[in-house]
Design a protein around this motif. Structure first.
Motif, PDB file in Angstrom:
ATOM      1  N   LEU A 190     -16.743  -0.178  -6.696  1.00  0.00           N
ATOM      2  CA  LEU A 190     -15.339  -0.002  -6.312  1.00  0.00           C
ATOM      3  C   LEU A 190     -15.217   0.308  -4.826  1.00  0.00           C
ATOM      4  O   LEU A 190     -14.324  -0.219  -4.135  1.00  0.00           O
ATOM      5  CB  LEU A 190     -14.719   1.126  -7.148  1.00  0.00           C
ATOM      6  CG  LEU A 190     -13.224   1.396  -6.903  1.00  0.00           C
ATOM      7  CD1 LEU A 190     -12.396   0.144  -7.153  1.00  0.00           C
ATOM      8  CD2 LEU A 190     -12.749   2.548  -7.787  1.00  0.00           C
ATOM      9  N   SER A 191     -16.111   1.148  -4.294  1.00  0.00           N
ATOM     10  CA  SER A 191     -16.075   1.483  -2.873  1.00  0.00           C
ATOM     11  C   SER A 191     -16.306   0.254  -2.015  1.00  0.00           C
ATOM     12  O   SER A 191     -15.606   0.032  -1.017  1.00  0.00           O
ATOM     13  CB  SER A 191     -17.136   2.550  -2.561  1.00  0.00           C
ATOM     14  OG  SER A 191     -17.215   2.805  -1.176  1.00  0.00           O
ATOM     15  N   LEU A 223      -6.913   1.473   2.993  1.00  0.00           N
ATOM     16  CA  LEU A 223      -7.994   1.006   2.130  1.00  0.00           C
ATOM     17  C   LEU A 223      -9.338   1.600   2.556  1.00  0.00           C
ATOM     18  O   LEU A 223     -10.199   1.869   1.709  1.00  0.00           O
ATOM     19  CB  LEU A 223      -8.053  -0.520   2.145  1.00  0.00           C
ATOM     20  CG  LEU A 223      -6.922  -1.229   1.395  1.00  0.00           C
ATOM     21  CD1 LEU A 223      -7.050  -2.736   1.547  1.00  0.00           C
ATOM     22  CD2 LEU A 223      -6.918  -0.846  -0.080  1.00  0.00           C
ATOM     23  N   ALA A 225     -11.992  -5.276   1.236  1.00  0.00           N
ATOM     24  CA  ALA A 225     -10.567  -5.566   1.412  1.00  0.00           C
ATOM     25  C   ALA A 225     -10.047  -4.951   2.701  1.00  0.00           C
ATOM     26  O   ALA A 225      -9.216  -5.551   3.404  1.00  0.00           O
ATOM     27  CB  ALA A 225      -9.778  -5.040   0.214  1.00  0.00           C
ATOM     28  N   HIS A 226     -10.539  -3.745   3.024  1.00  0.00           N
ATOM     29  CA  HIS A 226     -10.151  -3.090   4.284  1.00  0.00           C
ATOM     30  C   HIS A 226     -10.577  -3.929   5.488  1.00  0.00           C
ATOM     31  O   HIS A 226      -9.781  -4.142   6.414  1.00  0.00           O
ATOM     32  CB  HIS A 226     -10.801  -1.704   4.336  1.00  0.00           C
ATOM     33  CG  HIS A 226     -10.739  -1.039   5.677  1.00  0.00           C
ATOM     34  ND1 HIS A 226      -9.571  -0.545   6.213  1.00  0.00           N
ATOM     35  CD2 HIS A 226     -11.716  -0.794   6.601  1.00  0.00           C
ATOM     36  CE1 HIS A 226      -9.823  -0.018   7.401  1.00  0.00           C
ATOM     37  NE2 HIS A 226     -11.110  -0.161   7.655  1.00  0.00           N
ATOM     38  N   LEU A 265       0.824  -1.209   0.000  1.00  0.00           N
ATOM     39  CA  LEU A 265       0.000   0.000   0.000  1.00  0.00           C
ATOM     40  C   LEU A 265       0.856   1.256   0.000  1.00  0.00           C
ATOM     41  O   LEU A 265       0.574   2.228  -0.717  1.00  0.00           O
ATOM     42  CB  LEU A 265      -0.933  -0.009   1.212  1.00  0.00           C
ATOM     43  CG  LEU A 265      -2.076  -1.022   1.163  1.00  0.00           C
ATOM     44  CD1 LEU A 265      -2.783  -1.097   2.513  1.00  0.00           C
ATOM     45  CD2 LEU A 265      -3.077  -0.665   0.071  1.00  0.00           C
ATOM     46  N   ALA A 318      -9.443   4.991   1.070  1.00  0.00           N
ATOM     47  CA  ALA A 318      -9.695   4.891  -0.370  1.00  0.00           C
ATOM     48  C   ALA A 318     -11.167   4.609  -0.645  1.00  0.00           C
ATOM     49  O   ALA A 318     -11.762   5.164  -1.580  1.00  0.00           O
ATOM     50  CB  ALA A 318      -8.819   3.803  -0.975  1.00  0.00           C
ATOM     51  N   ALA A 319     -11.790   3.744   0.166  1.00  0.00           N
ATOM     52  CA  ALA A 319     -13.213   3.455  -0.015  1.00  0.00           C
ATOM     53  C   ALA A 319     -14.051   4.709   0.190  1.00  0.00           C
ATOM     54  O   ALA A 319     -15.033   4.943  -0.534  1.00  0.00           O
ATOM     55  CB  ALA A 319     -13.644   2.352   0.954  1.00  0.00           C
ATOM     56  N   LEU A 348     -13.188  -2.036  -2.112  1.00  0.00           N
ATOM     57  CA  LEU A 348     -12.116  -1.505  -1.283  1.00  0.00           C
ATOM     58  C   LEU A 348     -12.445  -1.662   0.206  1.00  0.00           C
ATOM     59  O   LEU A 348     -11.575  -2.007   1.012  1.00  0.00           O
ATOM     60  CB  LEU A 348     -11.889  -0.028  -1.612  1.00  0.00           C
ATOM     61  CG  LEU A 348     -11.225   0.269  -2.957  1.00  0.00           C
ATOM     62  CD1 LEU A 348     -11.279   1.765  -3.256  1.00  0.00           C
ATOM     63  CD2 LEU A 348      -9.767  -0.211  -2.950  1.00  0.00           C
TER      64      LEU A 348
END
Length: 424
Positions: free
Chosen positions: A273-274, A239, A280-281, A95, A242-243, A277
Protein backbone atom coordinates in the motif's frame (compact mmCIF):
# COMPACT_ATOMS: atom_id res chain seq x y z
CA UNK A 1 37.43 24.25 -13.73
CA UNK A 2 35.67 23.65 -17.05
CA UNK A 3 37.53 21.79 -19.77
CA UNK A 4 36.36 22.05 -23.35
CA UNK A 5 37.45 19.38 -25.78
CA UNK A 6 36.80 18.86 -29.46
CA UNK A 7 36.55 15.21 -30.30
CA UNK A 8 38.37 13.60 -33.21
CA UNK A 9 35.18 11.85 -34.30
CA UNK A 10 32.92 13.63 -36.74
CA UNK A 11 29.18 13.94 -36.31
CA UNK A 12 27.47 11.23 -38.41
CA UNK A 13 24.63 13.61 -39.20
CA UNK A 14 26.38 16.84 -40.28
CA UNK A 15 30.10 16.00 -40.29
CA UNK A 16 31.11 18.60 -37.68
CA UNK A 17 33.53 17.77 -34.87
CA UNK A 18 32.06 16.46 -31.66
CA UNK A 19 32.51 18.56 -28.50
CA UNK A 20 32.39 18.07 -24.76
CA UNK A 21 32.56 20.14 -21.59
CA UNK A 22 32.83 19.02 -17.98
CA UNK A 23 33.77 15.50 -19.10
CA UNK A 24 30.32 14.96 -20.56
CA UNK A 25 29.53 12.45 -23.27
CA UNK A 26 30.43 14.25 -26.54
CA UNK A 27 27.73 15.68 -28.80
CA UNK A 28 27.56 17.80 -31.94
CA UNK A 29 27.32 21.52 -31.21
CA UNK A 30 26.01 22.21 -34.70
CA UNK A 31 23.02 19.87 -35.02
CA UNK A 32 22.94 18.64 -31.37
CA UNK A 33 23.28 15.02 -32.43
CA UNK A 34 23.71 12.77 -29.36
CA UNK A 35 22.82 15.58 -26.97
CA UNK A 36 20.05 13.21 -25.91
CA UNK A 37 22.59 10.58 -24.77
CA UNK A 38 22.09 9.34 -21.20
CA UNK A 39 25.24 10.36 -19.31
CA UNK A 40 25.21 7.82 -16.50
CA UNK A 41 28.47 8.98 -14.88
CA UNK A 42 27.17 12.53 -14.44
CA UNK A 43 23.52 11.87 -13.60
CA UNK A 44 22.35 11.91 -9.98
CA UNK A 45 20.55 8.75 -8.92
CA UNK A 46 16.80 9.32 -8.65
CA UNK A 47 15.33 5.82 -8.31
CA UNK A 48 18.55 3.86 -7.73
CA UNK A 49 18.16 1.40 -10.60
CA UNK A 50 20.15 2.39 -13.66
CA UNK A 51 17.59 1.13 -16.19
CA UNK A 52 14.79 3.01 -14.41
CA UNK A 53 16.84 6.20 -14.14
CA UNK A 54 17.75 5.95 -17.82
CA UNK A 55 14.13 5.38 -18.89
CA UNK A 56 12.70 8.19 -16.77
CA UNK A 57 15.44 10.58 -17.93
CA UNK A 58 14.68 9.82 -21.59
CA UNK A 59 10.99 10.42 -20.91
CA UNK A 60 11.78 13.71 -19.17
CA UNK A 61 14.07 14.78 -22.02
CA UNK A 62 11.36 14.15 -24.61
CA UNK A 63 8.64 15.85 -22.53
CA UNK A 64 10.85 18.88 -21.93
CA UNK A 65 11.59 19.21 -25.63
CA UNK A 66 7.94 18.84 -26.63
CA UNK A 67 6.88 21.49 -24.15
CA UNK A 68 9.50 23.88 -25.52
CA UNK A 69 8.31 23.24 -29.08
CA UNK A 70 4.70 23.95 -28.07
CA UNK A 71 5.57 27.26 -26.45
CA UNK A 72 7.84 28.67 -29.15
CA UNK A 73 5.95 31.22 -31.19
CA UNK A 74 2.79 31.32 -29.08
CA UNK A 75 1.75 33.91 -26.46
CA UNK A 76 2.91 32.65 -23.08
CA UNK A 77 0.19 34.67 -21.32
CA UNK A 78 -2.45 32.51 -22.96
CA UNK A 79 -0.70 29.25 -22.11
CA UNK A 80 -2.16 29.06 -18.64
CA UNK A 81 -4.38 26.00 -19.01
CA UNK A 82 -3.57 22.52 -20.16
CA UNK A 83 -3.91 18.85 -19.35
CA UNK A 84 -1.30 19.03 -16.56
CA UNK A 85 -3.16 21.84 -14.81
CA UNK A 86 -6.54 20.15 -15.14
CA UNK A 87 -5.24 16.81 -13.85
CA UNK A 88 -3.50 18.49 -10.91
CA UNK A 89 -6.57 20.53 -9.94
CA UNK A 90 -8.98 17.58 -10.23
CA UNK A 91 -6.67 15.32 -8.21
CA UNK A 92 -6.31 17.97 -5.50
CA UNK A 93 -10.07 18.44 -5.25
CA UNK A 94 -10.60 14.68 -4.96
CA UNK A 95 -7.90 14.41 -2.29
CA UNK A 96 -9.41 17.27 -0.31
CA UNK A 97 -12.83 15.64 -0.62
CA UNK A 98 -11.36 12.39 0.69
CA UNK A 99 -9.88 14.11 3.75
CA UNK A 100 -13.16 15.90 4.40
CA UNK A 101 -15.00 12.59 4.11
CA UNK A 102 -12.65 11.03 6.66
CA UNK A 103 -13.21 13.89 9.10
CA UNK A 104 -16.99 13.86 8.60
CA UNK A 105 -17.20 10.11 9.08
CA UNK A 106 -15.03 10.34 12.17
CA UNK A 107 -17.30 12.98 13.75
CA UNK A 108 -20.39 10.95 12.86
CA UNK A 109 -18.99 7.79 14.47
CA UNK A 110 -18.24 9.71 17.66
CA UNK A 111 -21.63 11.43 18.06
CA UNK A 112 -24.00 8.92 16.45
CA UNK A 113 -23.58 6.12 19.01
CA UNK A 114 -23.81 6.19 22.80
CA UNK A 115 -20.56 6.33 24.73
CA UNK A 116 -18.70 4.07 25.41
CA UNK A 117 -18.65 2.31 22.07
CA UNK A 118 -15.99 0.92 19.75
CA UNK A 119 -17.24 3.29 17.05
CA UNK A 120 -15.79 6.15 19.09
CA UNK A 121 -12.32 4.60 18.82
CA UNK A 122 -12.71 4.26 15.06
CA UNK A 123 -14.04 7.81 14.81
CA UNK A 124 -11.07 9.22 16.72
CA UNK A 125 -8.72 7.23 14.47
CA UNK A 126 -10.37 8.65 11.33
CA UNK A 127 -10.15 12.18 12.73
CA UNK A 128 -6.48 11.60 13.49
CA UNK A 129 -5.90 10.34 9.95
CA UNK A 130 -7.71 13.35 8.48
CA UNK A 131 -5.61 15.67 10.63
CA UNK A 132 -2.38 13.97 9.51
CA UNK A 133 -3.37 14.31 5.84
CA UNK A 134 -4.64 17.88 6.08
CA UNK A 135 -3.21 20.50 3.68
CA UNK A 136 -0.17 22.26 5.15
CA UNK A 137 0.49 25.98 5.10
CA UNK A 138 4.16 26.74 4.61
CA UNK A 139 5.99 28.76 7.24
CA UNK A 140 8.55 31.50 6.98
CA UNK A 141 12.07 30.15 6.57
CA UNK A 142 14.06 30.48 9.79
CA UNK A 143 17.15 31.60 7.86
CA UNK A 144 15.33 34.54 6.27
CA UNK A 145 16.40 37.91 7.63
CA UNK A 146 13.30 40.07 7.25
CA UNK A 147 13.83 43.67 6.16
CA UNK A 148 11.64 46.68 6.82
CA UNK A 149 10.92 49.63 4.56
CA UNK A 150 12.69 51.91 6.98
CA UNK A 151 15.74 49.65 6.92
CA UNK A 152 16.03 49.38 3.10
CA UNK A 153 13.80 52.01 1.45
CA UNK A 154 15.68 51.97 -1.87
CA UNK A 155 15.27 48.20 -2.25
CA UNK A 156 11.57 48.35 -1.40
CA UNK A 157 11.07 51.18 -3.88
CA UNK A 158 12.70 49.11 -6.62
CA UNK A 159 10.58 46.08 -5.75
CA UNK A 160 7.43 48.22 -5.90
CA UNK A 161 8.47 49.65 -9.27
CA UNK A 162 9.17 46.25 -10.80
CA UNK A 163 5.94 44.78 -9.43
CA UNK A 164 3.92 47.65 -10.92
CA UNK A 165 5.65 47.24 -14.30
CA UNK A 166 4.59 43.58 -14.63
CA UNK A 167 1.20 43.93 -12.92
CA UNK A 168 2.16 41.82 -9.90
CA UNK A 169 1.18 42.42 -6.27
CA UNK A 170 3.98 43.58 -4.02
CA UNK A 171 5.37 41.10 -1.48
CA UNK A 172 4.30 41.63 2.10
CA UNK A 173 7.60 40.26 3.42
CA UNK A 174 11.00 41.02 1.90
CA UNK A 175 14.12 39.40 3.29
CA UNK A 176 17.63 38.22 2.53
CA UNK A 177 19.71 35.15 3.26
CA UNK A 178 23.16 33.76 2.44
CA UNK A 179 22.26 31.40 -0.43
CA UNK A 180 23.09 31.78 -4.11
CA UNK A 181 19.40 31.87 -4.89
CA UNK A 182 16.24 33.95 -4.87
CA UNK A 183 12.64 32.88 -4.43
CA UNK A 184 9.09 33.98 -3.79
CA UNK A 185 6.67 32.06 -1.64
CA UNK A 186 3.28 32.18 0.07
CA UNK A 187 3.18 31.41 3.80
CA UNK A 188 0.60 30.98 6.51
CA UNK A 189 -3.17 30.85 6.52
CA UNK A 190 -3.30 34.44 5.24
CA UNK A 191 -1.04 33.44 2.29
CA UNK A 192 1.38 36.30 2.82
CA UNK A 193 3.64 36.94 -0.15
CA UNK A 194 7.37 36.52 0.57
CA UNK A 195 10.36 37.63 -1.51
CA UNK A 196 13.81 36.36 -0.52
CA UNK A 197 17.02 37.56 -2.14
CA UNK A 198 20.17 35.52 -1.61
CA UNK A 199 22.81 38.19 -1.09
CA UNK A 200 25.69 36.26 -2.75
CA UNK A 201 23.61 36.14 -5.95
CA UNK A 202 22.05 39.59 -5.61
CA UNK A 203 25.37 41.25 -4.83
CA UNK A 204 27.12 39.49 -7.74
CA UNK A 205 24.68 40.63 -10.43
CA UNK A 206 25.03 43.89 -12.41
CA UNK A 207 22.29 46.46 -12.01
CA UNK A 208 19.98 45.51 -14.86
CA UNK A 209 20.25 41.79 -14.17
CA UNK A 210 19.00 42.52 -10.66
CA UNK A 211 15.88 44.04 -12.24
CA UNK A 212 15.50 40.88 -14.33
CA UNK A 213 15.85 38.73 -11.20
CA UNK A 214 13.13 40.72 -9.44
CA UNK A 215 10.91 40.57 -12.52
CA UNK A 216 11.25 36.81 -12.67
CA UNK A 217 10.60 36.21 -8.98
CA UNK A 218 7.69 38.65 -8.68
CA UNK A 219 6.30 37.18 -11.88
CA UNK A 220 5.55 34.02 -9.93
CA UNK A 221 2.72 35.91 -8.22
CA UNK A 222 0.91 36.30 -11.57
CA UNK A 223 2.12 33.44 -13.78
CA UNK A 224 -0.17 30.73 -12.44
CA UNK A 225 2.64 28.70 -10.87
CA UNK A 226 0.92 25.65 -9.31
CA UNK A 227 3.48 25.52 -6.49
CA UNK A 228 2.02 28.76 -5.14
CA UNK A 229 -1.65 27.88 -5.62
CA UNK A 230 -3.50 26.82 -2.47
CA UNK A 231 -5.97 24.62 -4.34
CA UNK A 232 -3.34 22.32 -5.85
CA UNK A 233 -1.13 21.92 -2.77
CA UNK A 234 -2.66 18.48 -1.94
CA UNK A 235 -1.31 17.16 -5.25
CA UNK A 236 2.23 17.90 -4.07
CA UNK A 237 1.99 16.61 -0.51
CA UNK A 238 -1.04 14.53 0.44
CA UNK A 239 -0.30 11.17 -1.19
CA UNK A 240 3.31 11.37 -0.02
CA UNK A 241 2.12 11.93 3.54
CA UNK A 242 -0.27 8.98 3.22
CA UNK A 243 2.57 6.75 1.99
CA UNK A 244 4.65 7.70 5.03
CA UNK A 245 1.75 6.95 7.38
CA UNK A 246 1.25 3.39 6.14
CA UNK A 247 4.95 2.59 5.67
CA UNK A 248 5.74 -0.51 7.80
CA UNK A 249 7.88 0.05 10.86
CA UNK A 250 9.21 -2.90 12.83
CA UNK A 251 8.30 -2.29 16.48
CA UNK A 252 7.80 -5.86 17.76
CA UNK A 253 10.42 -8.58 18.10
CA UNK A 254 10.11 -12.10 19.34
CA UNK A 255 6.74 -13.74 19.98
CA UNK A 256 5.16 -16.96 18.74
CA UNK A 257 5.02 -18.22 15.18
CA UNK A 258 1.43 -17.07 14.72
CA UNK A 259 2.30 -13.58 15.93
CA UNK A 260 5.30 -13.41 13.60
CA UNK A 261 3.23 -14.65 10.66
CA UNK A 262 0.55 -12.03 11.33
CA UNK A 263 3.20 -9.35 11.66
CA UNK A 264 4.81 -10.40 8.38
CA UNK A 265 1.44 -10.33 6.61
CA UNK A 266 0.65 -6.88 8.03
CA UNK A 267 4.05 -5.58 6.95
CA UNK A 268 3.55 -6.98 3.44
CA UNK A 269 0.17 -5.29 3.08
CA UNK A 270 1.56 -2.02 4.44
CA UNK A 271 4.60 -2.20 2.14
CA UNK A 272 2.46 -2.75 -0.97
CA UNK A 273 0.00 0.00 0.00
CA UNK A 274 2.84 2.41 0.82
CA UNK A 275 4.53 1.77 -2.54
CA UNK A 276 1.26 2.21 -4.42
CA UNK A 277 0.56 5.51 -2.69
CA UNK A 278 4.13 6.71 -3.22
CA UNK A 279 4.00 5.77 -6.90
CA UNK A 280 0.76 7.72 -7.30
CA UNK A 281 2.43 10.62 -5.47
CA UNK A 282 5.38 10.59 -7.87
CA UNK A 283 3.12 10.47 -10.93
CA UNK A 284 1.00 13.35 -9.67
CA UNK A 285 4.05 15.47 -8.79
CA UNK A 286 5.58 14.83 -12.22
CA UNK A 287 2.36 15.96 -13.90
CA UNK A 288 2.10 19.07 -11.72
CA UNK A 289 5.72 20.04 -12.42
CA UNK A 290 5.01 20.15 -16.17
CA UNK A 291 2.78 23.15 -15.44
CA UNK A 292 5.40 24.54 -13.09
CA UNK A 293 7.93 24.55 -15.92
CA UNK A 294 5.49 26.44 -18.14
CA UNK A 295 5.18 29.01 -15.36
CA UNK A 296 8.97 29.43 -15.29
CA UNK A 297 9.00 30.26 -18.99
CA UNK A 298 6.36 32.93 -18.39
CA UNK A 299 8.34 34.34 -15.43
CA UNK A 300 11.33 34.67 -17.76
CA UNK A 301 9.13 36.53 -20.25
CA UNK A 302 7.99 38.93 -17.53
CA UNK A 303 11.63 39.47 -16.54
CA UNK A 304 12.45 40.39 -20.15
CA UNK A 305 9.53 42.83 -20.31
CA UNK A 306 10.59 44.75 -17.24
CA UNK A 307 14.40 44.55 -17.46
CA UNK A 308 14.87 44.15 -21.19
CA UNK A 309 15.61 40.98 -23.11
CA UNK A 310 19.37 41.55 -23.00
CA UNK A 311 19.45 41.66 -19.19
CA UNK A 312 17.05 38.72 -18.86
CA UNK A 313 19.16 36.48 -21.10
CA UNK A 314 22.34 37.47 -19.26
CA UNK A 315 20.64 36.72 -15.97
CA UNK A 316 19.79 33.21 -17.20
CA UNK A 317 23.45 32.70 -18.10
CA UNK A 318 24.26 33.49 -14.47
CA UNK A 319 22.34 30.35 -13.49
CA UNK A 320 24.86 28.33 -15.46
CA UNK A 321 27.70 29.91 -13.50
CA UNK A 322 26.54 29.12 -9.95
CA UNK A 323 29.78 27.31 -9.13
CA UNK A 324 31.81 30.25 -10.44
CA UNK A 325 29.73 32.67 -8.38
CA UNK A 326 30.26 30.57 -5.26
CA UNK A 327 34.02 30.42 -5.79
CA UNK A 328 34.35 34.13 -6.56
CA UNK A 329 32.22 35.21 -3.60
CA UNK A 330 34.08 32.91 -1.21
CA UNK A 331 37.49 34.08 -2.43
CA UNK A 332 36.64 37.76 -2.20
CA UNK A 333 34.85 37.35 1.13
CA UNK A 334 37.92 35.72 2.67
CA UNK A 335 39.93 38.70 1.43
CA UNK A 336 37.53 40.99 3.31
CA UNK A 337 35.74 42.33 0.23
CA UNK A 338 32.04 42.99 -0.23
CA UNK A 339 29.58 43.06 -3.14
CA UNK A 340 31.60 45.45 -5.33
CA UNK A 341 34.45 42.95 -5.53
CA UNK A 342 32.05 40.00 -5.75
CA UNK A 343 30.51 41.58 -8.83
CA UNK A 344 33.88 42.34 -10.42
CA UNK A 345 35.21 38.83 -9.76
CA UNK A 346 32.09 37.20 -11.17
CA UNK A 347 32.26 39.43 -14.25
CA UNK A 348 35.87 38.36 -14.82
CA UNK A 349 34.92 34.71 -14.47
CA UNK A 350 32.03 35.07 -16.89
CA UNK A 351 34.21 36.86 -19.43
CA UNK A 352 36.78 34.07 -19.26
CA UNK A 353 34.07 31.45 -19.87
CA UNK A 354 32.26 33.39 -22.62
CA UNK A 355 33.51 31.14 -25.41
CA UNK A 356 32.21 28.05 -23.57
CA UNK A 357 28.78 29.45 -22.73
CA UNK A 358 27.02 28.15 -25.89
CA UNK A 359 28.20 24.63 -25.05
CA UNK A 360 27.15 24.97 -21.42
CA UNK A 361 23.69 26.08 -22.53
CA UNK A 362 23.40 23.02 -24.74
CA UNK A 363 24.69 20.70 -22.03
CA UNK A 364 22.13 22.08 -19.57
CA UNK A 365 19.38 20.63 -21.77
CA UNK A 366 20.81 17.18 -21.03
CA UNK A 367 21.89 17.74 -17.43
CA UNK A 368 18.80 19.51 -16.14
CA UNK A 369 16.15 17.27 -17.71
CA UNK A 370 14.26 15.39 -14.99
CA UNK A 371 10.73 14.32 -14.21
CA UNK A 372 11.16 16.06 -10.86
CA UNK A 373 12.62 19.34 -12.14
CA UNK A 374 10.49 22.36 -11.28
CA UNK A 375 12.46 24.49 -13.79
CA UNK A 376 13.12 23.86 -17.48
CA UNK A 377 16.79 23.57 -18.51
CA UNK A 378 18.55 26.95 -18.42
CA UNK A 379 19.60 26.61 -22.04
CA UNK A 380 16.01 26.15 -23.22
CA UNK A 381 14.83 29.08 -21.13
CA UNK A 382 17.37 31.34 -22.79
CA UNK A 383 16.59 29.89 -26.22
CA UNK A 384 12.90 30.62 -25.78
CA UNK A 385 13.59 34.24 -24.81
CA UNK A 386 15.79 34.67 -27.88
CA UNK A 387 12.99 33.32 -30.09
CA UNK A 388 10.43 35.79 -28.74
CA UNK A 389 9.96 39.51 -29.54
CA UNK A 390 12.80 41.64 -28.16
CA UNK A 391 11.97 43.95 -25.26
CA UNK A 392 13.50 47.21 -24.16
CA UNK A 393 13.68 47.78 -20.39
CA UNK A 394 10.74 49.38 -18.60
CA UNK A 395 12.66 49.78 -15.34
CA UNK A 396 16.28 50.90 -15.41
CA UNK A 397 18.46 50.54 -12.33
CA UNK A 398 21.33 53.00 -12.41
CA UNK A 399 24.69 52.27 -10.83
CA UNK A 400 24.14 55.09 -8.32
CA UNK A 401 20.83 53.67 -7.22
CA UNK A 402 22.31 50.18 -7.00
CA UNK A 403 25.09 51.58 -4.80
CA UNK A 404 22.50 53.13 -2.47
CA UNK A 405 20.66 49.81 -2.21
CA UNK A 406 23.88 48.00 -1.33
CA UNK A 407 24.84 50.69 1.19
CA UNK A 408 21.53 50.22 2.99
CA UNK A 409 22.18 46.47 3.13
CA UNK A 410 25.77 46.85 4.34
CA UNK A 411 25.08 45.18 7.69
CA UNK A 412 23.44 42.18 6.01
CA UNK A 413 26.24 41.93 3.46
CA UNK A 414 28.86 41.92 6.20
CA UNK A 415 27.06 39.15 8.06
CA UNK A 416 26.89 37.03 4.90
CA UNK A 417 30.53 37.83 4.08
CA UNK A 418 31.69 36.51 7.45
CA UNK A 419 29.56 33.37 7.09
CA UNK A 420 30.84 32.68 3.58
CA UNK A 421 34.47 33.30 4.52
CA UNK A 422 34.23 30.80 7.37
CA UNK A 423 32.58 28.10 5.24
CA UNK A 424 34.64 25.23 3.83
Amino acid sequence: MINTTAGTDACPRCGASMVSVRDATPWCAGCEWDLDAYDRARRPREFGWTWVDRSTWRLAYRMTGRQFDRLVGRPLDGARSGAARVVTAVASVLLLAGVLALATTGVWLIVAFPFPNLSVVLGVALLGLAYALRPRFDRLNEDLEVLSRDRAPELFALVDEVAAAIGAPTPQIVGVDGDINAYTHLVGVRRRRVLCLGLPLWGSLPAQERVALLGHELGHFVNGDPRRALLVQPAFTMLGSAADLVRPVRTVSGGGILELAGLALAHTVQWVLSRLLFTAHLVLVCVALRDSQRAEYLADELAARVAGSAAATRMLDSLLAEESIALAVRRESRAGHGPDRWRAAVAESRAAAAARLPLLRQLSVRDEASLFASHPPSGLRRRLLEARPWHDPRVVLTDDRMARIDAQLAREYERVRRTVSWSA
